[in-house]
Design a protein around this motif. Structure first.
Motif, mmCIF file in Angstrom:
data_model
loop_
_atom_site.group_PDB
_atom_site.id
_atom_site.type_symbol
_atom_site.label_atom_id
_atom_site.label_comp_id
_atom_site.label_asym_id
_atom_site.label_seq_id
_atom_site.Cartn_x
_atom_site.Cartn_y
_atom_site.Cartn_z
ATOM 1 N N VAL A 69 -20.402 -11.943 -1.317
ATOM 2 C CA VAL A 69 -20.671 -12.141 0.118
ATOM 3 C C VAL A 69 -19.365 -12.315 0.883
ATOM 4 O O VAL A 69 -19.185 -11.737 1.967
ATOM 5 C CB VAL A 69 -21.594 -13.357 0.329
ATOM 6 N N LEU A 70 -18.437 -13.083 0.312
ATOM 7 C CA LEU A 70 -17.156 -13.301 0.998
ATOM 8 C C LEU A 70 -16.364 -12.002 1.124
ATOM 9 O O LEU A 70 -15.754 -11.729 2.162
ATOM 10 C CB LEU A 70 -16.327 -14.344 0.248
ATOM 11 N N VAL A 71 -16.381 -11.191 0.078
ATOM 12 C CA VAL A 71 -15.647 -9.918 0.128
ATOM 13 C C VAL A 71 -16.279 -8.996 1.165
ATOM 14 O O VAL A 71 -15.571 -8.360 1.971
ATOM 15 C CB VAL A 71 -15.631 -9.262 -1.268
ATOM 16 N N LEU A 72 -17.594 -8.907 1.163
ATOM 17 C CA LEU A 72 -18.271 -8.049 2.152
ATOM 18 C C LEU A 72 -17.990 -8.542 3.565
ATOM 19 O O LEU A 72 -17.765 -7.746 4.483
ATOM 20 C CB LEU A 72 -19.783 -8.027 1.877
ATOM 21 N N PHE A 73 -17.988 -9.862 3.733
ATOM 22 C CA PHE A 73 -17.678 -10.457 5.036
ATOM 23 C C PHE A 73 -16.264 -10.083 5.464
ATOM 24 O O PHE A 73 -16.027 -9.662 6.605
ATOM 25 C CB PHE A 73 -17.833 -11.982 4.942
ATOM 26 N N ALA A 74 -15.321 -10.207 4.528
ATOM 27 C CA ALA A 74 -13.926 -9.879 4.839
ATOM 28 C C ALA A 74 -13.789 -8.397 5.193
ATOM 29 O O ALA A 74 -13.072 -8.035 6.134
ATOM 30 C CB ALA A 74 -13.037 -10.235 3.651
ATOM 31 N N LEU A 75 -14.488 -7.554 4.441
ATOM 32 C CA LEU A 75 -14.410 -6.115 4.719
ATOM 33 C C LEU A 75 -14.971 -5.807 6.108
ATOM 34 O O LEU A 75 -14.382 -5.044 6.881
ATOM 35 C CB LEU A 75 -15.188 -5.330 3.661
ATOM 36 N N ALA A 76 -16.106 -6.395 6.408
ATOM 37 C CA ALA A 76 -16.749 -6.112 7.698
ATOM 38 C C ALA A 76 -15.858 -6.559 8.860
ATOM 39 O O ALA A 76 -15.645 -5.806 9.818
ATOM 40 C CB ALA A 76 -18.102 -6.826 7.761
ATOM 41 N N VAL A 77 -15.328 -7.760 8.752
ATOM 42 C CA VAL A 77 -14.475 -8.265 9.836
ATOM 43 C C VAL A 77 -13.177 -7.460 9.892
ATOM 44 O O VAL A 77 -12.675 -7.151 10.970
ATOM 45 C CB VAL A 77 -14.176 -9.762 9.645
ATOM 46 N N GLY A 78 -12.640 -7.149 8.707
ATOM 47 C CA GLY A 78 -11.408 -6.372 8.675
ATOM 48 C C GLY A 78 -11.562 -5.013 9.340
ATOM 49 O O GLY A 78 -10.682 -4.569 10.084
ATOM 50 N N ILE A 79 -12.683 -4.368 9.076
ATOM 51 C CA ILE A 79 -12.925 -3.058 9.689
ATOM 52 C C ILE A 79 -13.070 -3.211 11.205
ATOM 53 O O ILE A 79 -12.564 -2.401 11.986
ATOM 54 C CB ILE A 79 -14.184 -2.404 9.081
ATOM 55 N N TRP A 80 -13.749 -4.266 11.619
ATOM 56 C CA TRP A 80 -13.959 -4.496 13.049
ATOM 57 C C TRP A 80 -12.632 -4.803 13.746
ATOM 58 O O TRP A 80 -12.342 -4.282 14.823
ATOM 59 C CB TRP A 80 -14.934 -5.655 13.239
ATOM 60 N N LEU A 81 -11.803 -5.633 13.110
ATOM 61 C CA LEU A 81 -10.518 -5.993 13.724
ATOM 62 C C LEU A 81 -9.510 -4.869 13.608
ATOM 63 O O LEU A 81 -8.619 -4.719 14.458
ATOM 64 C CB LEU A 81 -9.930 -7.233 13.025
ATOM 65 N N GLY A 82 -9.617 -4.111 12.536
ATOM 66 C CA GLY A 82 -8.643 -3.054 12.273
ATOM 67 C C GLY A 82 -7.460 -3.603 11.491
ATOM 68 O O GLY A 82 -7.079 -4.759 11.645
ATOM 69 N N LEU A 83 -6.898 -2.733 10.653
ATOM 70 C CA LEU A 83 -5.752 -3.146 9.835
ATOM 71 C C LEU A 83 -4.455 -2.911 10.609
ATOM 72 O O LEU A 83 -4.387 -2.068 11.506
ATOM 73 C CB LEU A 83 -5.732 -2.351 8.525
ATOM 74 N N ARG A 84 -3.432 -3.650 10.258
ATOM 75 C CA ARG A 84 -2.148 -3.455 10.926
ATOM 76 C C ARG A 84 -1.606 -2.074 10.591
ATOM 77 O O ARG A 84 -1.805 -1.574 9.476
ATOM 78 C CB ARG A 84 -1.159 -4.548 10.551
ATOM 79 N N ASP A 85 -0.921 -1.459 11.538
ATOM 80 C CA ASP A 85 -0.471 -0.067 11.362
ATOM 81 C C ASP A 85 0.526 0.075 10.227
ATOM 82 O O ASP A 85 0.578 1.127 9.580
ATOM 83 C CB ASP A 85 0.178 0.439 12.667
ATOM 84 N N ASP A 86 1.317 -0.985 9.996
ATOM 85 C CA ASP A 86 2.377 -0.870 8.991
ATOM 86 C C ASP A 86 1.964 -1.488 7.662
ATOM 87 O O ASP A 86 2.817 -1.917 6.878
ATOM 88 C CB ASP A 86 3.651 -1.543 9.506
ATOM 89 N N LEU A 87 0.672 -1.500 7.401
ATOM 90 C CA LEU A 87 0.205 -2.211 6.202
ATOM 91 C C LEU A 87 0.790 -1.625 4.924
ATOM 92 O O LEU A 87 1.247 -2.354 4.039
ATOM 93 C CB LEU A 87 -1.332 -2.186 6.143
ATOM 94 N N MET A 88 0.763 -0.301 4.803
ATOM 95 C CA MET A 88 1.268 0.319 3.584
ATOM 96 C C MET A 88 2.760 0.037 3.419
ATOM 97 O O MET A 88 3.245 -0.155 2.299
ATOM 98 C CB MET A 88 1.025 1.841 3.607
ATOM 99 N N LEU A 89 3.494 -0.035 4.529
ATOM 100 C CA LEU A 89 4.920 -0.363 4.470
ATOM 101 C C LEU A 89 5.106 -1.803 4.014
ATOM 102 O O LEU A 89 5.993 -2.115 3.196
ATOM 103 C CB LEU A 89 5.551 -0.153 5.849
#
Lengths: 229, 213
Positions: A43-63
């Protein structure tokens, strides 16, 4: 544990034992620790994924993943969330499921995380820009928004974690409450860290991790009130 | 109380979830004096009243002894009742694959801590049970009943002034050890140590007095 020979017991105790024995209906026992850790963790992982997708990841994440300090920080936060979740679930049993070693892991991982942050202050990167770090300027006033985000992301899963604890019978309600809030806050920190492009160590300490410790302290008070039985 | 949130009791045996460790138990063991406590409690979780009664009866004397070492005699039954009720409420948390002793001991310690927290928050100071126990210990027979407090008072007067003052504040004025320390400019631990030494001295001297004819 037991006494071989029976001793004369006060009549009140006899009556109580008779009453309790008469009320001994079958009960739904707690499942094993792994069962709850898997369910809550999912549940926590799904919650994190859902919020993360909604907020969006930082552009330089891979860097940023190439920067060791960042990668270790995220991994430590993940380990902290998992270890604290396991320790919290164990505390639902009165004897902590007879496995007390895991109860110390949250302290160790929190210490490692704080040490990592302090090392980055004592041994700063000579050129943060070249290292890909994004340092917020003092003029920006978004700092406290990070704390608010972490608070919101802590509060929502905390309800679920406390609900699980109330199914048990913890004899360490303060610690159990602290671990519940800490696990939720660690997940909140991961989400914010993956979406917010700010790497200033002072900012992280003051507006991410200090509030996290504060929420854990708050969990002690909430646990003592909410986990009575 | 969190009773409303405790798992509801069912009238049928609950199915163990996938992944749980199953112990192949014989169908409801015949409750006798030789059955291990673990099996009795497991049977009680399944609704066996006789096994449950036997389990509670067999653990009560050991619990009573444990409580008696820490709590005044007048409160032992109350604390024991609280522990047995807590065991009843928490019986769904017993893991059948584990030893029952740590589980019972954890609940007993939890309720004892509750007792100390409530008891010593009130007017009674933490050291009073020791004083009461000392008086009970020294009591030989009813003919000495009237003499004993006088003997104790007499011995208190022979103590060093500081120890007398500490005992007066603790037992006459009703202050806690911490409050006594604040009034005398001492640490709480120092107050407790001084009081303990005073009790030891009084106990030794009162014990040496010849019996009153």
């Amino acid at each position: 544990m037991e006494d071989k020979g029976s001793e004369a017991m006060p009549n009140g105790i006899d009556r109580l034992i008779d009453e309790l024995a008469e009320n001994a209906k079958p009960v739904e026992c707690l499942h094993c620790v792994a069962h709850y850790v898997l369910r809550l963790g999912t549940v926590l992982v799904l919650f994190a994924l859902a919020v993360g997708i909604w907020l969006g990841l930082r552009d330089d994440l891979m860097l940023q993943w190439l920067r060791p300090a960042y990668a270790v920080e995220i991994l430590l936060l993940g380990a902290l969330a998992l270890a604290t979740l396991i320790a919290m679930v164990q505390l639902a049993w009165p004897d902590a499921n007879s496995q007390t070693a895991m109860l110390k892991m949250p302290y160790i991982l929190t210490g490692l995380l704080i040490t990592l942050m302090l090392l980055q202050i004592l041994l700063p990167v000579s050129d943060p820009i070249a290292a890909g770090m994004v340092i917020p300027s003092d003029a920006e006033d978004h700092h406290f928004f990070c704390t608010l985000w972490i608070a919101a992301l802590t509060a929502i899963p905390s309800f679920l974690l406390f609900a699980m604890l109330r199914r048990g019978a913890t004899t360490q309600p303060g610690k159990a409450g602290a671990y519940a809030m800490l696990a939720a806050a660690a997940v909140g920190c991961i989400i914010v860290r993956l979406s917010e492009p700010h790497d200033g160590i002072t900012h992280l300490l003051l507006f991410h991790y200090l509030p996290t410790l504060f929420f854990a302290g708050l969990g002690v008070l909430v646990g003592r009130a909410a986990l009575r039985w | 109380m969190a009773l409303s949130n405790m798992p509801t009791e069912t009238n049928s045996k609950s199915a163990m979830a996938e992944g749980d460790v199953l112990i192949q138990q014989p169908a409801t063991p015949e409750p006798d004096n030789k059955a291990p406590l673990e099996l009795l409690l497991a049977a009680a979780q399944d609704g066996d009243c006789a096994a449950y009664r036997q389990f509670l009866t067999r653990i009560t004397p050991a619990l009573t002894r444990m409580i008696s070492r820490k709590v005044p005699m007048a409160d032992v039954e109350d604390v024991l009742q609280n522990i047995l009720i807590s065991i009843h409420r928490a019986r769904h948390t017993y893991d059948r694959t584990r030893n029952v002793s740590p589980w019972v001991a954890a609940i007993a310690r939890f309720r004892l801590a509750d007792y100390f927290r409530h008891h010593y928050r009130a007017e009674i100071t933490p050291l009073e049970p020791e004083m009461l126990d000392m008086l009970h210990y020294q009591q030989q027979d009813v003919t000495q009943e009237a003499e004993l407090p006088e003997l104790v008072v007499e011995e208190i007067k022979k103590l060093p002034p500081r120890q007398q003052r500490i005992l007066h504040l603790l037992h006459q004025e009703g202050y806690t050890a911490k409050e006594t320390g604040e009034r005398l400019g001492m640490k709480e631990s120092a107050v407790k140590v001084a009081a303990h030494r005073a009790y030891k001295r009084i106990r030794a001297r009162v014990g040496r007095k010849p019996d009153v004819a």
